[in-house]
Every structure is written in C-alpha cells, then in structure tokens.
Design a protein around this motif. Sequence first.
Motif, PDB file in Angstrom:
ATOM      1  N   PRO A   1       0.836  -1.201   0.000  1.00 25.71           N
ATOM      2  CA  PRO A   1       0.000   0.000   0.000  1.00 25.71           C
ATOM      3  C   PRO A   1       0.866   1.244   0.000  1.00 25.71           C
ATOM      4  CG  PRO A   1      -0.695  -1.558   1.681  1.00 25.71           C
ATOM      5  CD  PRO A   1       0.617  -2.042   1.158  1.00 25.71           C
ATOM      6  N   PRO A   2       0.330   2.364  -0.486  1.00 22.17           N
ATOM      7  CA  PRO A   2       1.113   3.587  -0.509  1.00 22.17           C
ATOM      8  C   PRO A   2       1.491   4.017   0.888  1.00 22.17           C
ATOM      9  CG  PRO A   2      -1.205   4.032  -0.913  1.00 22.17           C
ATOM     10  CD  PRO A   2      -1.029   2.551  -0.960  1.00 22.17           C
ATOM     11  N   VAL A   3       2.695   4.541   1.041  1.00 24.75           N
ATOM     12  CA  VAL A   3       3.195   4.995   2.332  1.00 24.75           C
ATOM     13  C   VAL A   3       3.150   6.509   2.363  1.00 24.75           C
ATOM     14  CG1 VAL A   3       5.149   5.000   3.920  1.00 24.75           C
ATOM     15  CG2 VAL A   3       4.727   3.007   2.465  1.00 24.75           C
ATOM     16  N   ASN A   4       2.643   7.041   3.441  1.00 23.41           N
ATOM     17  CA  ASN A   4       2.543   8.482   3.546  1.00 23.41           C
ATOM     18  C   ASN A   4       3.910   9.109   3.747  1.00 23.41           C
ATOM     19  OD1 ASN A   4       1.512  11.092   3.971  1.00 23.41           O
ATOM     20  ND2 ASN A   4       1.544  10.750   6.193  1.00 23.41           N
ATOM     21  N   ASN A   5       4.204  10.177   3.012  1.00 24.70           N
ATOM     22  CA  ASN A   5       5.378  10.985   3.272  1.00 24.70           C
ATOM     23  C   ASN A   5       5.078  12.394   2.817  1.00 24.70           C
ATOM     24  OD1 ASN A   5       6.255  11.316   0.390  1.00 24.70           O
ATOM     25  ND2 ASN A   5       6.474   9.089   0.564  1.00 24.70           N
ATOM     26  N   THR A   6       5.899  13.336   3.234  1.00 28.67           N
ATOM     27  CA  THR A   6       5.581  14.739   2.999  1.00 28.67           C
ATOM     28  C   THR A   6       5.673  15.119   1.545  1.00 28.67           C
ATOM     29  OG1 THR A   6       7.900  15.282   3.467  1.00 28.67           O
ATOM     30  CG2 THR A   6       6.355  15.427   5.295  1.00 28.67           C
ATOM     31  N   SER A   7       6.339  14.293   0.709  1.00 26.03           N
ATOM     32  CA  SER A   7       6.451  14.627  -0.704  1.00 26.03           C
ATOM     33  C   SER A   7       5.325  14.025  -1.527  1.00 26.03           C
ATOM     34  CB  SER A   7       7.808  14.129  -1.253  1.00 26.03           C
ATOM     35  OG  SER A   7       7.869  12.721  -1.190  1.00 26.03           O
ATOM     36  N   ASN A   8       4.437  13.275  -0.877  1.00 25.26           N
ATOM     37  CA  ASN A   8       3.335  12.624  -1.583  1.00 25.26           C
ATOM     38  C   ASN A   8       2.158  13.584  -1.665  1.00 25.26           C
ATOM     39  OD1 ASN A   8       1.019  11.088  -2.243  1.00 25.26           O
ATOM     40  ND2 ASN A   8       2.003   9.243  -1.470  1.00 25.26           N
TER      41      ASN A   8
ATOM     42  N   THR B   1      -6.346  11.126  22.007  1.00 27.34           N
ATOM     43  CA  THR B   1      -5.812  11.267  23.360  1.00 27.34           C
ATOM     44  C   THR B   1      -4.620  12.222  23.295  1.00 27.34           C
ATOM     45  OG1 THR B   1      -4.717  10.115  25.203  1.00 27.34           O
ATOM     46  CG2 THR B   1      -4.378   9.216  23.017  1.00 27.34           C
ATOM     47  N   SER B   2      -4.321  12.823  24.416  1.00 24.77           N
ATOM     48  CA  SER B   2      -3.136  13.686  24.488  1.00 24.77           C
ATOM     49  C   SER B   2      -1.935  12.937  25.046  1.00 24.77           C
ATOM     50  CB  SER B   2      -3.440  14.909  25.371  1.00 24.77           C
ATOM     51  OG  SER B   2      -3.804  14.499  26.680  1.00 24.77           O
ATOM     52  N   ASN B   3      -2.092  11.624  25.268  1.00 27.96           N
ATOM     53  CA  ASN B   3      -0.990  10.819  25.805  1.00 27.96           C
ATOM     54  C   ASN B   3       0.147  10.695  24.811  1.00 27.96           C
ATOM     55  OD1 ASN B   3      -2.761  10.522  27.893  1.00 27.96           O
ATOM     56  ND2 ASN B   3      -2.892   8.290  27.815  1.00 27.96           N
ATOM     57  N   GLN B   4       1.295  10.273  25.317  1.00 28.09           N
ATOM     58  CA  GLN B   4       2.507  10.157  24.511  1.00 28.09           C
ATOM     59  C   GLN B   4       2.371   9.091  23.426  1.00 28.09           C
ATOM     60  OE1 GLN B   4       5.949   9.085  26.795  1.00 28.09           O
ATOM     61  NE2 GLN B   4       7.342   9.079  25.062  1.00 28.09           N
ATOM     62  N   VAL B   5       2.888   9.393  22.242  1.00 28.95           N
ATOM     63  CA  VAL B   5       2.937   8.429  21.144  1.00 28.95           C
ATOM     64  C   VAL B   5       4.102   7.475  21.386  1.00 28.95           C
ATOM     65  CG1 VAL B   5       3.336   8.115  18.667  1.00 28.95           C
ATOM     66  CG2 VAL B   5       1.901  10.000  19.477  1.00 28.95           C
ATOM     67  N   THR B   6       3.829   6.169  21.321  1.00 26.79           N
ATOM     68  CA  THR B   6       4.884   5.175  21.540  1.00 26.79           C
ATOM     69  C   THR B   6       5.298   4.470  20.257  1.00 26.79           C
ATOM     70  OG1 THR B   6       3.230   3.471  22.061  1.00 26.79           O
ATOM     71  CG2 THR B   6       4.140   4.744  23.902  1.00 26.79           C
ATOM     72  N   ARG B   7       4.443   4.531  19.238  1.00 29.66           N
ATOM     73  CA  ARG B   7       4.762   3.869  17.972  1.00 29.66           C
ATOM     74  C   ARG B   7       4.022   4.584  16.851  1.00 29.66           C
ATOM     75  NH1 ARG B   7       3.057  -2.275  17.652  1.00 29.66           N
ATOM     76  NH2 ARG B   7       3.598  -2.030  19.855  1.00 29.66           N
ATOM     77  N   ASN B   8       4.739   4.839  15.754  1.00 31.50           N
ATOM     78  CA  ASN B   8       4.139   5.523  14.617  1.00 31.50           C
ATOM     79  C   ASN B   8       3.765   4.543  13.511  1.00 31.50           C
ATOM     80  OD1 ASN B   8       4.155   8.458  15.200  1.00 31.50           O
ATOM     81  ND2 ASN B   8       6.370   8.166  15.386  1.00 31.50           N
ATOM     82  N   PHE B   9       2.884   4.989  12.636  1.00 27.28           N
ATOM     83  CA  PHE B   9       2.477   4.210  11.462  1.00 27.28           C
ATOM     84  C   PHE B   9       3.710   3.813  10.660  1.00 27.28           C
ATOM     85  CE2 PHE B   9       1.353   4.089   6.957  1.00 27.28           C
ATOM     86  CZ  PHE B   9       0.244   3.272   6.937  1.00 27.28           C
ATOM     87  N   ASP B  10       3.798   2.525  10.298  1.00 29.29           N
ATOM     88  CA  ASP B  10       4.948   2.041   9.529  1.00 29.29           C
ATOM     89  C   ASP B  10       4.526   0.783   8.772  1.00 29.29           C
ATOM     90  OD1 ASP B  10       7.351   1.158   8.491  1.00 29.29           O
ATOM     91  OD2 ASP B  10       8.480   1.366  10.350  1.00 29.29           O
TER      92      ASP B  10
ATOM     93  N   ALA C   1       6.195  -0.985   6.692  1.00 28.93           N
ATOM     94  CA  ALA C   1       7.260  -1.992   6.627  1.00 28.93           C
ATOM     95  C   ALA C   1       7.226  -2.942   7.819  1.00 28.93           C
ATOM     96  CB  ALA C   1       8.625  -1.303   6.529  1.00 28.93           C
ATOM     97  N   THR C   2       6.821  -2.442   8.982  1.00 27.51           N
ATOM     98  CA  THR C   2       6.792  -3.286  10.179  1.00 27.51           C
ATOM     99  C   THR C   2       5.390  -3.775  10.512  1.00 27.51           C
ATOM    100  OG1 THR C   2       6.523  -1.358  11.634  1.00 27.51           O
ATOM    101  CG2 THR C   2       8.787  -2.067  11.134  1.00 27.51           C
ATOM    102  N   GLY C   3       4.419  -3.444   9.659  1.00 25.05           N
ATOM    103  CA  GLY C   3       3.061  -3.894   9.892  1.00 25.05           C
ATOM    104  C   GLY C   3       2.302  -3.080  10.918  1.00 25.05           C
ATOM    105  N   THR C   4       2.820  -1.904  11.288  1.00 25.69           N
ATOM    106  CA  THR C   4       2.129  -1.028  12.228  1.00 25.69           C
ATOM    107  C   THR C   4       1.136  -0.186  11.451  1.00 25.69           C
ATOM    108  OG1 THR C   4       4.121  -0.938  13.615  1.00 25.69           O
ATOM    109  CG2 THR C   4       2.418   0.717  14.028  1.00 25.69           C
TER     110      THR C   4
END
Length: 261
Positions: free
Chosen positions: A123-130, A147-156, A158-161
């Motif tokens: 699937p297409p991956v988001n990036n700022t040049s897209n 939520t305003s809680n801390q982010v622990t993992r970002n969309f990726d 390649a890793t299936g996130t």
Amino acid sequence: MKKFMTGSHLARAALIGTMTAATLTMVGCATKPTYQSASQAAPKIVTNAQGVPNYHLVQRGDTVSQIASRYRISYRQVGALNGLDSKYTIYSGQWLKLWQGDQTTAANNNYNTSAPSPQPTTPPVNNTSNNGYEETANATSGYAYPTSNQVTRNFDVATGTKGIWFAGNVGDPVLASQSGTVLYSGDGLPEYGNLLMIRHNDEYITAYAHNSELLVEEGETVQLGQRIANMGSSGQSDQVGLEFQVRLNGNPIDPRAVLGR
C-alpha cells in the motif's frame, strides 16, 4: 454493553475491508452456489488501463479483502459483481470478476490463466512529498488526536504497524477523532480486543483498539471529542494503551495525514 458477536456484528465488521483477515474469511460449505470455476472454460483475461485484470482465480487462503487490496479496488465492488453473500464467501478455484466493461478498451495485456495470481502490492506509504496525502490532509481537516498521551509507535507499513499507538493507564479516556456514526462496538476481533470503529463519511473510518471499556453502541452518533471508551490492554497487546487507525476506502493510512500534524 454487549461483549459478544452476533451475525449482524460480523456483517458490519466486514465493511472495514482489511482490518483483519478474520473479517472477510474464505468459508467453505456443503452446498456451493453456482459460479464460474477453474474446471469450466477459463475466461479471457484482459487488463484495464490501471493494470487490473477482469478476473482473478481464487487460490486457497484468499479472502475478498486481500484480493481487493492487491488490485487497489473496492471489496464491495467485488462482492456486488459476483453476487457474494454478506460474509463475502468465496471458494478455491472460483473466478472472481474484478471489473465489468468494454473489453476492447482494456490494455492489450493477456494473462496466462494457468499462472499463479499476482503477488500483493505494498500500500502507498505516507510521506511529505506525496501530494496525494497532502491533499487528503487538507480535505479532511478537523480530525483530532484521540488522546493527548505520549505516542509510543508511529504508522509504519514496513513493520506492519497500521496506526499510531499511544501510552496510557487503565481507564484513561479515548475520544472520538471526528464526528460520525459507530460502525462497530465489540470484542469479536481477537487481535484488537475491545474495538470501536466510527464511520465519518463514505471514505473514512477511524478505529480505536485494546480498550478496557466501550462507552458507545453500534449505530450511535458521536461528536468530535466525545469520550467513547476507556483505555486498556485487551486483545493482542501486552501493555495498556490505545491503537488508533484511520482507514481510507478500507485501506490503512498514516493517521497524521488526516490529523494534519
């Protein structure tokens, strides 16, 4: 709050496309419906301008959602063209029609129908040049962080996130990212535990997974910022937190594309 899955729950869960393989499974049964199978004369395979063949030969383990994602088409379109039931049941050896139209306008590429099915595409991956995703963010302004809680993992990809993960404590509030209608509220998808899905329009759905408690019911209208669940660690999660996904036409995208920051 009901915590069990009924037939209507499963039908609504299927609407999110590729949320999980359990959503649109290939189920066998004693009496199969009439359809064009590989044992019959193979159809002429041609591709359209987007490179999508007009038929796909179902292989063992295929699901409608996987096939639709592979060719970047709507699983609803596949279901409608082939008269599939509400569970999107398909069978190994079945020829699935992927599009319908004047074959003379299709690209002049014939497939060997005995060859294996094409491999899934990434699937297409988001990036700022897209530019496509930049336009998406602009078109969907108004989505907020759940939520305003801390982010622990970002969309990726390649890793299936498939979304953003947030830290938290049991009972922390989960807020609706945008106004919409609750499409699903339950625990019938083991990977995600207590899961909420909210439909915002014909294209966008947000999902909130691993909650300890769900506070809204299916069919209920919710408002931007409304408390819809409490954080937990249900499903296949070994720590308390929230998994937040955004689906565009059934496909996961980087939530930051609609959050805009």
